[in-house]
Design an enzyme around this catalytic site. Structure first.
Site, PDB file in Angstrom:
ATOM      1  N   ARG A  55      50.478  28.820  38.896  1.00 55.19           N
ATOM      2  CA  ARG A  55      50.332  29.419  37.569  1.00 55.19           C
ATOM      3  C   ARG A  55      51.703  29.961  37.133  1.00 55.19           C
ATOM      4  O   ARG A  55      52.622  30.082  37.944  1.00 55.19           O
ATOM      5  CB  ARG A  55      49.317  30.548  37.593  1.00 55.19           C
ATOM      6  CG  ARG A  55      47.903  30.115  37.897  1.00 55.19           C
ATOM      7  CD  ARG A  55      47.005  31.334  38.143  1.00 55.19           C
ATOM      8  NE  ARG A  55      46.952  32.193  36.969  1.00 55.19           N
ATOM      9  CZ  ARG A  55      46.655  33.495  37.010  1.00 55.19           C
ATOM     10  NH1 ARG A  55      46.403  34.083  38.166  1.00 55.19           N
ATOM     11  NH2 ARG A  55      46.601  34.209  35.906  1.00 55.19           N
TER      12      ARG A  55
ATOM     13  N   LYS B   8      42.322  35.650  46.690  1.00 51.09           N
ATOM     14  CA  LYS B   8      41.124  36.311  46.142  1.00 51.09           C
ATOM     15  C   LYS B   8      40.598  35.579  44.900  1.00 51.09           C
ATOM     16  O   LYS B   8      39.477  35.842  44.463  1.00 51.09           O
ATOM     17  CB  LYS B   8      41.396  37.779  45.833  1.00 51.09           C
ATOM     18  CG  LYS B   8      42.303  38.069  44.659  1.00 51.09           C
ATOM     19  CD  LYS B   8      42.347  39.575  44.424  1.00 51.09           C
ATOM     20  CE  LYS B   8      43.152  39.913  43.188  1.00 51.09           C
ATOM     21  NZ  LYS B   8      43.114  41.345  42.878  1.00 51.09           N
ATOM     22  N   ASP B   9      41.391  34.647  44.354  1.00 46.75           N
ATOM     23  CA  ASP B   9      40.940  33.838  43.215  1.00 46.75           C
ATOM     24  C   ASP B   9      40.245  32.554  43.658  1.00 46.75           C
ATOM     25  O   ASP B   9      39.691  31.837  42.824  1.00 46.75           O
ATOM     26  CB  ASP B   9      42.139  33.437  42.342  1.00 46.75           C
ATOM     27  CG  ASP B   9      42.796  34.610  41.651  1.00 46.75           C
ATOM     28  OD1 ASP B   9      42.104  35.621  41.423  1.00 46.75           O
ATOM     29  OD2 ASP B   9      43.999  34.518  41.344  1.00 46.75           O
TER      30      ASP B   9
ATOM     31  N   LEU C 159      34.428  42.842  38.402  1.00 48.47           N
ATOM     32  CA  LEU C 159      33.053  43.272  38.649  1.00 48.47           C
ATOM     33  C   LEU C 159      32.980  44.177  39.871  1.00 48.47           C
ATOM     34  O   LEU C 159      32.241  45.165  39.896  1.00 48.47           O
ATOM     35  CB  LEU C 159      32.153  42.059  38.878  1.00 48.47           C
ATOM     36  CG  LEU C 159      31.547  41.360  37.659  1.00 48.47           C
ATOM     37  CD1 LEU C 159      30.755  40.150  38.109  1.00 48.47           C
ATOM     38  CD2 LEU C 159      30.666  42.310  36.871  1.00 48.47           C
ATOM     39  N   ARG C 160      33.753  43.819  40.901  1.00 51.76           N
ATOM     40  CA  ARG C 160      33.757  44.618  42.136  1.00 51.76           C
ATOM     41  C   ARG C 160      34.243  46.044  41.865  1.00 51.76           C
ATOM     42  O   ARG C 160      33.563  47.026  42.217  1.00 51.76           O
ATOM     43  CB  ARG C 160      34.663  43.955  43.182  1.00 51.76           C
ATOM     44  CG  ARG C 160      34.945  44.840  44.404  1.00 51.76           C
ATOM     45  CD  ARG C 160      35.987  44.234  45.317  1.00 51.76           C
ATOM     46  NE  ARG C 160      37.284  44.061  44.688  1.00 51.76           N
ATOM     47  CZ  ARG C 160      38.243  44.997  44.666  1.00 51.76           C
ATOM     48  NH1 ARG C 160      38.039  46.173  45.216  1.00 51.76           N
ATOM     49  NH2 ARG C 160      39.406  44.763  44.092  1.00 51.76           N
ATOM     50  N   ARG C 161      35.422  46.162  41.258  1.00 54.18           N
ATOM     51  CA  ARG C 161      35.978  47.497  41.025  1.00 54.18           C
ATOM     52  C   ARG C 161      35.093  48.321  40.097  1.00 54.18           C
ATOM     53  O   ARG C 161      34.885  49.518  40.322  1.00 54.18           O
ATOM     54  CB  ARG C 161      37.392  47.369  40.441  1.00 54.18           C
ATOM     55  CG  ARG C 161      38.435  46.876  41.441  1.00 54.18           C
ATOM     56  CD  ARG C 161      39.753  46.589  40.755  1.00 54.18           C
ATOM     57  NE  ARG C 161      40.796  46.182  41.690  1.00 54.18           N
ATOM     58  CZ  ARG C 161      41.784  45.361  41.380  1.00 54.18           C
ATOM     59  NH1 ARG C 161      41.851  44.822  40.166  1.00 54.18           N
ATOM     60  NH2 ARG C 161      42.712  45.052  42.274  1.00 54.18           N
TER      61      ARG C 161
ATOM     62  N   ARG D 217      42.002  43.956  30.767  1.00 49.61           N
ATOM     63  CA  ARG D 217      42.686  42.803  31.367  1.00 49.61           C
ATOM     64  C   ARG D 217      44.161  42.814  30.999  1.00 49.61           C
ATOM     65  O   ARG D 217      44.611  43.592  30.182  1.00 49.61           O
ATOM     66  CB  ARG D 217      42.060  41.491  30.892  1.00 49.61           C
ATOM     67  CG  ARG D 217      40.657  41.239  31.416  1.00 49.61           C
ATOM     68  CD  ARG D 217      40.243  39.808  31.130  1.00 49.61           C
ATOM     69  NE  ARG D 217      41.068  38.854  31.862  1.00 49.61           N
ATOM     70  CZ  ARG D 217      41.221  37.578  31.516  1.00 49.61           C
ATOM     71  NH1 ARG D 217      40.625  37.104  30.440  1.00 49.61           N
ATOM     72  NH2 ARG D 217      41.970  36.777  32.237  1.00 49.61           N
ATOM     73  N   GLY D 218      44.915  41.888  31.631  1.00 47.02           N
ATOM     74  CA  GLY D 218      46.321  41.731  31.291  1.00 47.02           C
ATOM     75  C   GLY D 218      47.244  41.927  32.476  1.00 47.02           C
ATOM     76  O   GLY D 218      46.827  42.398  33.533  1.00 47.02           O
ATOM     77  N   ASN D 219      48.522  41.559  32.300  1.00 42.40           N
ATOM     78  CA  ASN D 219      49.499  41.762  33.366  1.00 42.40           C
ATOM     79  C   ASN D 219      49.921  43.231  33.434  1.00 42.40           C
ATOM     80  O   ASN D 219      49.395  44.072  32.692  1.00 42.40           O
ATOM     81  CB  ASN D 219      50.708  40.836  33.164  1.00 42.40           C
ATOM     82  CG  ASN D 219      51.423  41.092  31.845  1.00 42.40           C
ATOM     83  OD1 ASN D 219      51.332  42.173  31.263  1.00 42.40           O
ATOM     84  ND2 ASN D 219      52.141  40.090  31.369  1.00 42.40           N
ATOM     85  N   VAL D 220      50.852  43.530  34.299  1.00 43.51           N
ATOM     86  CA  VAL D 220      51.242  44.934  34.511  1.00 43.51           C
ATOM     87  C   VAL D 220      51.723  45.561  33.205  1.00 43.51           C
ATOM     88  O   VAL D 220      51.308  46.675  32.844  1.00 43.51           O
ATOM     89  CB  VAL D 220      52.340  45.029  35.587  1.00 43.51           C
ATOM     90  CG1 VAL D 220      52.786  46.477  35.757  1.00 43.51           C
ATOM     91  CG2 VAL D 220      51.841  44.481  36.921  1.00 43.51           C
ATOM     92  N   GLN D 221      52.588  44.846  32.486  1.00 47.08           N
ATOM     93  CA  GLN D 221      53.149  45.406  31.261  1.00 47.08           C
ATOM     94  C   GLN D 221      52.064  45.633  30.206  1.00 47.08           C
ATOM     95  O   GLN D 221      52.044  46.676  29.535  1.00 47.08           O
ATOM     96  CB  GLN D 221      54.234  44.460  30.702  1.00 47.08           C
ATOM     97  CG  GLN D 221      55.481  44.359  31.561  1.00 47.08           C
ATOM     98  CD  GLN D 221      55.308  43.502  32.814  1.00 47.08           C
ATOM     99  OE1 GLN D 221      54.334  42.734  32.934  1.00 47.08           O
ATOM    100  NE2 GLN D 221      56.229  43.619  33.746  1.00 47.08           N
ATOM    101  N   THR D 222      51.149  44.675  30.069  1.00 51.45           N
ATOM    102  CA  THR D 222      50.056  44.814  29.102  1.00 51.45           C
ATOM    103  C   THR D 222      49.180  46.006  29.449  1.00 51.45           C
ATOM    104  O   THR D 222      48.802  46.806  28.576  1.00 51.45           O
ATOM    105  CB  THR D 222      49.191  43.532  29.088  1.00 51.45           C
ATOM    106  OG1 THR D 222      50.007  42.420  28.728  1.00 51.45           O
ATOM    107  CG2 THR D 222      48.045  43.657  28.099  1.00 51.45           C
ATOM    108  N   ARG D 223      48.860  46.158  30.720  1.00 49.81           N
ATOM    109  CA  ARG D 223      47.993  47.270  31.129  1.00 49.81           C
ATOM    110  C   ARG D 223      48.679  48.616  30.933  1.00 49.81           C
ATOM    111  O   ARG D 223      48.045  49.591  30.522  1.00 49.81           O
ATOM    112  CB  ARG D 223      47.567  47.086  32.587  1.00 49.81           C
ATOM    113  CG  ARG D 223      46.698  45.856  32.789  1.00 49.81           C
ATOM    114  CD  ARG D 223      46.117  45.815  34.171  1.00 49.81           C
ATOM    115  NE  ARG D 223      45.546  44.506  34.473  1.00 49.81           N
ATOM    116  CZ  ARG D 223      44.555  44.296  35.314  1.00 49.81           C
ATOM    117  NH1 ARG D 223      44.002  45.317  35.933  1.00 49.81           N
ATOM    118  NH2 ARG D 223      44.108  43.086  35.545  1.00 49.81           N
TER     119      ARG D 223
ATOM    120  N   SER E 209      52.363  33.048  35.782  1.00 52.26           N
ATOM    121  CA  SER E 209      52.537  34.501  35.719  1.00 52.26           C
ATOM    122  C   SER E 209      53.673  34.929  36.643  1.00 52.26           C
ATOM    123  O   SER E 209      54.008  34.227  37.600  1.00 52.26           O
ATOM    124  CB  SER E 209      51.246  35.207  36.134  1.00 52.26           C
ATOM    125  OG  SER E 209      51.031  35.049  37.527  1.00 52.26           O
TER     126      SER E 209
ATOM    127  N   CYS F 269      31.773  34.629  41.006  1.00 58.22           N
ATOM    128  CA  CYS F 269      32.238  35.953  40.562  1.00 58.22           C
ATOM    129  C   CYS F 269      31.089  36.751  39.955  1.00 58.22           C
ATOM    130  O   CYS F 269      31.302  37.771  39.318  1.00 58.22           O
ATOM    131  CB  CYS F 269      33.347  35.808  39.518  1.00 58.22           C
ATOM    132  SG  CYS F 269      34.972  35.489  40.196  1.00 58.22           S
TER     133      CYS F 269
END
Length: 320
Positions: A17, A95-96, A142-144, A161-167, A19, A254
């Site tokens: 991917r 984990k994906d 869902l787990r968290r 959702r989103g990457n580190v910067q988005t979050r 990212s 999932c």
């Protein structure tokens, strides 16, 4: 049999991917192969493949993963490219990964596992236990979400959702007071300081295979198999064999909040696992140990015992 090594004229194509974390994992894989076989970086080509899970509009809209496609969300297009011969190997966050691979593909190489814990990320609080009544936390997992609702019922959970910067932007904008990432990802990105704290497994048992990188190949590609064998970490493989057997026996999609962590101590494997209702109203868990050689059997038996304890009513919320 002599292994045909890649060269600048005929590079090994590594699918990933796009990212920042996925690219970091692909580069780690390439670097380990370079060192193992004394090859130049020109003997490898990193091929970026966009997956369904990378759809920017869905991320920005905080669409739940379940609505988009569940397991395979971050892998299908990459696996298709490998089956078609456009790439030679694929690097995945384990984990994906679904518990079963498509026909013709094999997953038998894992890099040394990183920190398995979840990271607590916030601009206002130092940890889960410091969040006040009614505080909003964000997660698309869902787990968290289920774990928070079960262990910290005074908190409110929203989709996030989103990457580190988005979050981080969403946190600064006040969308939520805290969110969660994997410590492994932050470490691999050199961003460990983003985490206010690493969350103990007792508060948030991690996702199955969290912190592990898996490298997939075509089953009949013996050259790739020989190369990957040289960088495979056996202990990570033993731990993931138990965790993924636990997941497969419970529910490989999932759709169900499932967590699990296998740890090794000498010749003993300890497996902690749990399954929850999505609303956190019920949690079933177990903590058992066995010789490493019995890890998969332990996991399957533990999963079956939890299913028996849950009974058919436990999964009544699932669709279909």
């Amino acid at each position: 049999m002599t292994t045909q090594l890649p060269s600048p004229a005929s590079p090994l194509k590594i699918g990933t991917r796009g990212s920042p974390l996925a690219l970091a994992q692909a580069h780690e894989t390439r670097d380990r192969l370079m060192r193992a076989f004394s090859l130049p970086d020109e003997a490898f080509e990193i091929v970026v493949i966009k997956t369904t899970g990378d759809n920017r509009a869905m991320i920005d809209a905080d669409r739940p993963l379940k609505e988009i496609g569940n397991k395979g969300l971050f892998t299908k297009e990459i696996e298709d490219a490998m089956i078609e011969g456009r790439i030679d190997i694929a690097v995945h966050s384990m984990k994906d990964m679904p518990t079963e691979q498509p026909p013709g593909l094999m997953l038998d190489c894992y890099l040394p596992r990183e920190d398995t814990r979840d990271a607590f990320v916030s601009v206002t609080a130092d940890g889960l236990h410091g969040l006040p009544e009614g505080a909003v936390v964000g997660s698309s997992s869902l787990r968290r979400r289920a774990q928070i609702l079960n262990r910290f019922p005074h908190l409110k959970v929203v989709e996030f959702r989103g990457n580190v910067q988005t979050r981080m932007k969403k946190l600064n904008d006040g969308v939520a007071q805290a969110t969660f990432l994997a410590m492994a990802g932050l470490n691999r990105l050199g961003m460990a300081d983003v985490a206010r704290a690493a969350i103990a497994p007792e508060d948030m048992l991690p996702a199955i295979a969290q912190g592990a990188i898996g490298i997939e190949r075509r089953s009949d590609d013996l050259d790739a198999a020989a190369m990957l064998e040289a960088i495979h970490d056996g202990q990570t493989g033993q731990r993931l064999a138990a965790e993924r057997a636990f997941l497969a026996a419970l529910d490989g999609s999932c759709d169900t909040p499932i967590a699990g962590l296998a740890e090794l101590d000498g010749n003993t494997l300890r497996l902690r696992g749990e399954v929850l209702r999505p609303d956190g109203s019920e949690r079933l868990g177990a903590d058992r140990s066995a010789p490493i050689s019995d890890g998969v059997a332990l996991a399957e038996a533990m999963a079956q015992d939890l299913l028996d304890e849950a009974g058919p009513g436990f999964f009544e919320w699932r669709e279909g």
